[in-house]
Each structure stands twice: as C-alpha cells, then as structure tokens.
Design a protein around this motif. Structure first.
Motif, mmCIF file in Angstrom:
data_model
loop_
_atom_site.group_PDB
_atom_site.id
_atom_site.type_symbol
_atom_site.label_atom_id
_atom_site.label_comp_id
_atom_site.label_asym_id
_atom_site.label_seq_id
_atom_site.Cartn_x
_atom_site.Cartn_y
_atom_site.Cartn_z
ATOM 1 N N ASP A 65 -2.083 1.300 0.493
ATOM 2 C CA ASP A 65 -3.762 1.316 0.348
ATOM 3 C C ASP A 65 -4.270 0.977 -0.941
ATOM 4 O OD1 ASP A 65 -3.860 2.556 3.155
ATOM 5 O OD2 ASP A 65 -2.798 4.329 2.094
ATOM 6 N N ALA A 106 2.589 -0.837 3.746
ATOM 7 C CA ALA A 106 1.078 -0.461 4.275
ATOM 8 C C ALA A 106 0.532 0.135 3.074
ATOM 9 C CB ALA A 106 1.004 0.235 5.620
ATOM 10 N N ASP A 126 -4.736 -7.789 -0.563
ATOM 11 C CA ASP A 126 -5.717 -7.153 0.398
ATOM 12 C C ASP A 126 -6.306 -5.577 0.121
ATOM 13 O OD1 ASP A 126 -5.625 -9.679 1.636
ATOM 14 O OD2 ASP A 126 -3.817 -8.964 3.071
ATOM 15 N N VAL A 127 -5.617 -5.059 -0.653
ATOM 16 C CA VAL A 127 -6.141 -3.711 -1.101
ATOM 17 C C VAL A 127 -6.515 -3.597 -2.417
ATOM 18 C CG1 VAL A 127 -4.600 -2.664 0.627
ATOM 19 C CG2 VAL A 127 -3.932 -3.202 -1.599
ATOM 20 N N GLU A 137 -0.614 5.504 0.756
ATOM 21 C CA GLU A 137 0.350 5.027 0.239
ATOM 22 C C GLU A 137 -0.145 4.123 -1.075
ATOM 23 O OE1 GLU A 137 3.452 5.843 1.239
ATOM 24 O OE2 GLU A 137 2.600 6.633 3.194
ATOM 25 N N TYR A 158 -6.640 7.262 0.320
ATOM 26 C CA TYR A 158 -5.130 6.604 0.081
ATOM 27 C C TYR A 158 -4.196 7.377 0.693
ATOM 28 C CZ TYR A 158 -8.438 3.939 -2.948
ATOM 29 O OH TYR A 158 -9.455 3.209 -3.312
ATOM 30 N N ASP A 202 2.268 -5.190 1.600
ATOM 31 C CA ASP A 202 2.202 -5.325 3.214
ATOM 32 C C ASP A 202 3.084 -4.570 4.002
ATOM 33 O OD1 ASP A 202 -0.026 -7.017 2.815
ATOM 34 O OD2 ASP A 202 0.930 -8.929 3.026
ATOM 35 N N GLU A 203 4.547 -4.420 3.520
ATOM 36 C CA GLU A 203 5.511 -3.784 4.313
ATOM 37 C C GLU A 203 5.140 -2.536 4.455
ATOM 38 O OE1 GLU A 203 9.368 -5.367 2.840
ATOM 39 O OE2 GLU A 203 8.496 -7.263 2.918
#
Length: 143
Positions: A102, A100, A131-132, A4, A2, A97-98
């Motif tokens: 993890d 990124a 999505d993470v 971020e 990871y 998303d912006e």
C-alpha cells in the motif's frame, strides 16, 4: 489505511534512516513490512567493481535484509524479506505489486547534476511509476 509497506534497501547508512520512517508508518497503521534488496545485475557488464559477482551481491543482500528484519521484529512488527536480481526500480515495482504493498518507503541519495543524469535515480523512477504512495526520505547530499 496501510496494510503492507515495502521497504527497498541497499544496506547503506541512509537506508537505515528510511527504515526508521518505515517502522513509524508500520506501527501507526499496524502494517506488515516487506524488506527487499535488489542485486543490480544490470551493471555487472562494463564498469563493474572488480571481483563483484551475482553470488557476492546476493550474499550482501541476504545480510542486509536479515539485519533489517531483525530491526523490524525487535520493534514488535511483522516482517518478510526477499533478495532479487535485476534492474532495481523494475524489481521494486514488481515486488510491490506481488505483495500488494500500500506504500513504499525508501531513501534518496540526493544526487544532482551529472551524477543524477548519468546514474539515474532508482527512487525517482519508482516515484514516477508506482501505483501506490512512495514516501521518500532524503538521506544525504552528494555534490
């Protein structure tokens, strides 16, 4: 693994518990931590607390993220922060998303029954839509 980590917070005592877990993950993975406060402007219509304004919500958010950033930097970690307005779960997902992210680390208030049905759960919506990986920390039971 990871790089971020996103830590969305509402400034509650329970969020402080979740912050400790975010710090542990960031330290273990040498990751940066992004602190996000979302001023829930979707509830300012009917039923809003009297005297609540977007400006007061933003001011609260600025204080909350500053406190969290202080805690993160005191631990020797890198932190960034932002205050946004809108629907909390949507803003959390967009921000993840912006930057990124993890991983997302956030508390859950443990609402059950009618409260959960009526209020919904920001954490649950994030868990179902992210999505993470989302690390949820149970911070209390509301009966």
């Amino acid at each position: 693994m990871y790089d971020e980590i996103l830590f969305p917070t509402d400034g509650s005592d329970g969020a402080a518990v979740a912050l400790e877990h975010a710090l542990e993950q960031a330290d273990a993975h040498d990751a940066g931590v992004h602190v996000l406060f979302v001023a829930n402007t979707t509830s300012l219509g009917g039923g809003a607390v009297e005297g609540t304004t977007v400006e007061s919500l933003r001011a609260t958010g600025e204080r909350v993220v500053a406190d969290a950033v202080d805690r993160i930097t005191d631990a020797g970690l890198v932190a960034e922060s932002e205050v946004r307005e809108g629907s909390p779960y949507r803003e959390i997902l967009d921000y993840a998303d912006e930057v990124a992210a993890d991983m997302i680390v956030m508390g859950t208030h443990g609402r059950r029954g009618l409260d959960r049905y009526l209020l919904g759960s920001v954490t649950e919506k994030v868990v179902r839509s992210a999505d993470v990986p989302v690390l949820t920390i149970r911070v209390g039971d509301a009966e």
